[in-house]
Scaffold this motif. Structure first.
Motif, PDB file in Angstrom:
ATOM      1  N   UNK A   1       0.826  -1.211   0.000  1.00 20.48           N
ATOM      2  CA  UNK A   1       0.000   0.000   0.000  1.00 20.48           C
ATOM      3  C   UNK A   1       0.857   1.256   0.000  1.00 20.48           C
ATOM      4  N   UNK A   2       1.890   1.266   0.840  1.00 18.28           N
ATOM      5  CA  UNK A   2       2.773   2.433   0.893  1.00 18.28           C
ATOM      6  C   UNK A   2       3.475   2.648  -0.441  1.00 18.28           C
ATOM      7  N   UNK A   3       3.984   1.583  -1.041  1.00 14.71           N
ATOM      8  CA  UNK A   3       4.697   1.710  -2.319  1.00 14.71           C
ATOM      9  C   UNK A   3       3.758   2.166  -3.428  1.00 14.71           C
ATOM     10  N   UNK A   4       2.512   1.702  -3.399  1.00 13.04           N
ATOM     11  CA  UNK A   4       1.546   2.109  -4.422  1.00 13.04           C
ATOM     12  C   UNK A   4       1.249   3.596  -4.350  1.00 13.04           C
ATOM     13  N   UNK A   5       1.379   4.177  -3.154  1.00  7.04           N
ATOM     14  CA  UNK A   5       1.103   5.600  -2.979  1.00  7.04           C
ATOM     15  C   UNK A   5       2.296   6.474  -3.350  1.00  7.04           C
ATOM     16  N   UNK A   6       3.476   5.874  -3.533  1.00  4.69           N
ATOM     17  CA  UNK A   6       4.686   6.652  -3.823  1.00  4.69           C
ATOM     18  C   UNK A   6       4.767   6.999  -5.301  1.00  4.69           C
ATOM     19  N   UNK A   7       4.661   5.976  -6.157  1.00  6.46           N
ATOM     20  CA  UNK A   7       4.616   6.234  -7.599  1.00  6.46           C
ATOM     21  C   UNK A   7       5.914   6.686  -8.219  1.00  6.46           C
TER      22      UNK A   7
END
Length: 354
Positions: free
Chosen positions: A89-95
């Motif tokens: 989830x955190x990585x998906x929000x970084x982009x």
């Protein structure tokens, strides 16, 4: 039934069928990692929340609730919460290209990166500093880190001069240590992460880092809350079956009024928790529904598993019976998700904002 609910129901059924092949109602601790590997290979659970554009399943709150509830019901070990949920989830929000590369690795079956768990609403972050050349180093301790060997990349919420940073630490980084912590839930090993001038890579900073950490926190609370729903439901099933088959004074113990009333109360408690889980799926996992689930599910799991031990009598405390295993997972998940009082205060704050 909506398409999302249908998929979630199918996922839950597939997991229930897969995990139902064990002789006991819960997965043995020593089999947890092997079972998790099979779940990733056969059902692709590592990529549950990874966007489809990065090779994952691209699912949302409804599917997360269905999967986590079944994993909690069977007390499956493995890095689902810190890796497949929090880190993804955190990585998906970084982009960024680096975060996308990590997401593609998760979907492809690479060792899961794990997000250092920060207790809900604590604001704790590891101190970080930057050198003249822009290199980032971490110093401090934080935990628990919910992961299992082999070592994997670690995502660390850090702080640089008062600004949040999401840092990536390699498993063999100098100055990084993992110290085992005693764990009530034997299926979920925990470590304390220590850093001493440990080099790290900045994945995100400022508003982007804060948003990534916030989304990971919400997803983690949903997963742990759904686990608690599964645990509570399973403990209730075991207790009802025991009340039907255990006889005293020539009658099933469930026929006695005191026990029947207790089981009725526990049934209501479980159904309220299940309703809170359904509320999360309907709202798409927003903050208000997440706090509601965290309160109702954790309280239900602790209450029902505690009563289950008492109603089973001596057998409930034995290693051969799963009631105490469910009790351990209930208390562990309830603490990791944040206390009910913390979530109530957060929920009240959201209501006051309106």
């Amino acid at each position: 039934m909506t398409a999302a609910k249908e998929v979630a129901a199918e996922l839950g059924t597939a997991l229930r069928d897969f995990l139902g092949g064990y002789a006991t109602p819960v997965v043995p601790v020593e089999d947890g990692e092997r079972v998790w590997s099979r779940l990733c290979g056969e059902l692709g659970l590592a990529g549950l929340l990874v966007p489809e554009s990065r090779g994952g399943l691209g699912f949302g709150a409804a599917e997360l609730v269905a999967v986590a509830a079944e994993l909690g019901r069977a007390v499956v070990g493995g890095p689902f919460v810190p890796g497949a949920v929090a880190a993804a989830t955190a990585l998906s929000a970084v982009g960024t290209p680096r975060s996308d590369e990590l997401l593609e690795g998760i979907a492809a079956g690479s060792p899961l990166p794990t997000l250092v768990h920060v207790p809900f609403a604590s604001g704790r972050r590891v101190a970080a500093s930057t050198a003249a050349d822009g290199a980032l180093t971490l110093t401090g301790t934080v935990g628990p880190v919910l992961a299992v060997p082999p070592p994997c990349p670690v995502l660390v919420p850090a702080d640089v001069a008062g600004s949040p940073v999401l840092a990536l630490v390699a498993p063999d980084a100098p100055g990084a240590t993992l110290t085992p912590l005693p764990s009530l839930d034997l299926s979920r090993p925990a470590w304390r992460a220590g850093f001493h001038e440990t080099p790290a890579t900045v994945l995100a900073d400022g508003v982007t880092a804060a948003e990534a950490i916030r989304r990971a926190e919400i997803a983690t609370c949903i997963a742990l809350g759904a686990e608690c729903v599964g645990v509570a439901g399973h403990a209730l099933e075991l207790t009802v079956d025991h009340a039907k088959t255990r006889h005293q004074f020539g009658r099933p113990i469930g026929a006695f009024q005191a026990l029947a009333h207790t089981l009725a109360d526990l049934t209501v408690t479980v159904e309220v928790a299940r309703s809170a889980a359904a509320y999360v799926t309907r709202c798409g996992g927003d903050e208000r529904s997440t706090h509601t689930l965290a309160v109702k599910a954790s309280e239900a799991a602790v209450t029902v598993t505690t009563e289950a031990i008492q109603l089973h009598g001596g057998i409930g405390f034995t290693w051969e019976y799963p009631a105490h295993v469910l009790l351990r997972r209930a208390h562990s998940a309830a603490v990791l998700a944040g206390t009910p009082d913390q979530h109530r205060r957060a929920l009240f704050a959201l209501v006051d904002e309106r």
